[in-house]
Design an enzyme around this catalytic site. Structure first.
Site, PDB file in Angstrom:
ATOM      1  N   THR A  96       0.871  -1.176   0.000  1.00  0.00           N
ATOM      2  CA  THR A  96       0.000   0.000   0.000  1.00  0.00           C
ATOM      3  C   THR A  96       0.907   1.224   0.000  1.00  0.00           C
ATOM      4  O   THR A  96       1.591   1.502   0.976  1.00  0.00           O
ATOM      5  CB  THR A  96      -0.916   0.016   1.230  1.00  0.00           C
ATOM      6  OG1 THR A  96      -1.788  -1.119   1.174  1.00  0.00           O
ATOM      7  CG2 THR A  96      -1.761   1.282   1.261  1.00  0.00           C
ATOM      8  N   LYS A 171      -7.297   1.464  -3.099  1.00  0.00           N
ATOM      9  CA  LYS A 171      -6.936   1.073  -1.724  1.00  0.00           C
ATOM     10  C   LYS A 171      -7.143   2.240  -0.765  1.00  0.00           C
ATOM     11  O   LYS A 171      -7.546   2.052   0.392  1.00  0.00           O
ATOM     12  CB  LYS A 171      -5.488   0.583  -1.672  1.00  0.00           C
ATOM     13  CG  LYS A 171      -5.020   0.134  -0.279  1.00  0.00           C
ATOM     14  CD  LYS A 171      -5.856  -1.033   0.263  1.00  0.00           C
ATOM     15  CE  LYS A 171      -5.438  -1.412   1.690  1.00  0.00           C
ATOM     16  NZ  LYS A 171      -4.130  -2.076   1.762  1.00  0.00           N
ATOM     17  N   LYS A 239      -0.231   5.467   8.349  1.00  0.00           N
ATOM     18  CA  LYS A 239       0.528   5.635   7.099  1.00  0.00           C
ATOM     19  C   LYS A 239      -0.418   5.650   5.908  1.00  0.00           C
ATOM     20  O   LYS A 239      -0.322   6.514   5.025  1.00  0.00           O
ATOM     21  CB  LYS A 239       1.530   4.493   6.946  1.00  0.00           C
ATOM     22  CG  LYS A 239       2.388   4.566   5.689  1.00  0.00           C
ATOM     23  CD  LYS A 239       2.784   3.199   5.144  1.00  0.00           C
ATOM     24  CE  LYS A 239       1.614   2.495   4.515  1.00  0.00           C
ATOM     25  NZ  LYS A 239       1.979   1.314   3.700  1.00  0.00           N
TER      26      LYS A 239
END
Length: 287
Positions: A96, A171, A239
């Site tokens: 990711t 995502k 994050k």
């Protein structure tokens, strides 16, 4: 091209079982991990091949998959892999990361005659271990056709969503949704506790209706028990949300709820819960 020689770079909580599923599916798998002890442990369990360097792992591979930490890790690992990969092969990044990194790597791969797919996954550690991940993919259709039968070894569903960067953008949407749902679930459980209700009984009822969610089904019991030492870490969620918020600033999106929940996760970090599961949002309400 029939994919047989597969390389997997990065054996974290996701990559370790993903690479294992490739062996079980009959592929000739070589792995590389920065900590060699983990690679040796993986080899003993799955009987695949271990390389000492990224370059050694990738020079004979027909397809290279990677799942590492963040943008900087992706650029470093992918750059070394691309330097030795043969034209006609494909690099698939399951990390990711940002859409910017995906687009930059696609350009770098193109210059070397290599295919590239950004293919972040959803499903968490349990999904990786059970081979039930969902994969959001960006890139060219021909490269996806080459990689899809390999990804099927650890995925219940994968889908090509557009050009490179599309997987990472999807995502981001996934993480935005999760953040809101977990915060709502945390507040609902807190409300129920304060009201003196048997929250397990309430969840049994409302999970059969419109309030149902994966988080409700799979996390309410551990949340009520105050158990958070497992799962997808708050540090990693922050994050991911930072990536989404930055992309939102670029494209003009309004992500007020996402920004708020991100700050709630910052509170959890201050409580020492950086490695707790993302469901630990309840902890900041009950501490």
């Amino acid at each position: 091209m029939t994919m047989k020689k597969i390389t997997f770079l990065g054996l974290g909580v996701m990559g370790y079982p993903m690479a294992g599923h490739l062996v079980k599916a009959g592929f000739d798998v070589t792995v590389y991990n920065r900590t060699q002890r983990k690679a040796v442990e993986w080899q003993q369990q799955y009987h695949g091949n271990v390389a000492q360097t990224i370059e050694q792992a990738c020079e004979q591979a027909q397809l290279v998959m990677m799942c590492v930490g963040d943008d900087n890790d992706v650029r470093d690992v992918a750059g070394r892999a691309i330097s030795v990969m043969k034209p006609g092969t494909v690099l698939v990044d399951h990390t990711t990361a940002s859409a910017t990194v995906a687009r930059d790597l696609q350009q770098l791969c193109s210059e070397s005659g290599i295919g590239f797919l950004d293919a972040p996954v959803s499903g968490g550690q349990a999904g990786a271990e059970n081979g039930q991940l969902t994969i959001m993919v960006g890139g060219q259709h021909g490269h996806y056709v080459q990689a899809e039968p390999v990804m099927a070894a650890f995925a219940r569903h994968s889908q090509l969503l557009g050009e490179c960067g599309s997987g990472q953008l999807a995502k981001m949407m996934n993480q935005i949704c999760i953040a809101g749902v977990v915060q709502g679930l945390a507040e609902a459980l807190h409300f129920g506790q304060q009201a003196g209700l048997d929250c397990k009984q309430v969840i049994e009822v409302i999970s059969k209706g419109a309030a149902q969610s994966w988080q409700m089904e799979n996390r309410h019991e551990t949340m009520l028990a105050g158990k958070y030492d497992y799962g997808f870490a708050v540090d990693w969620m922050r994050k991911d949300l930072a990536i989404a918020l930055e992309e939102g600033r670029k494209n003009g999106s309004t992500l007020a709820l996402t920004a708020l929940v991100d700050q709630y996760y910052a509170d959890v970090q201050k409580m020492g819960g950086g490695r707790w599961d993302t469901s630990s949002l309840l902890a900041r309400l009950t501490s």
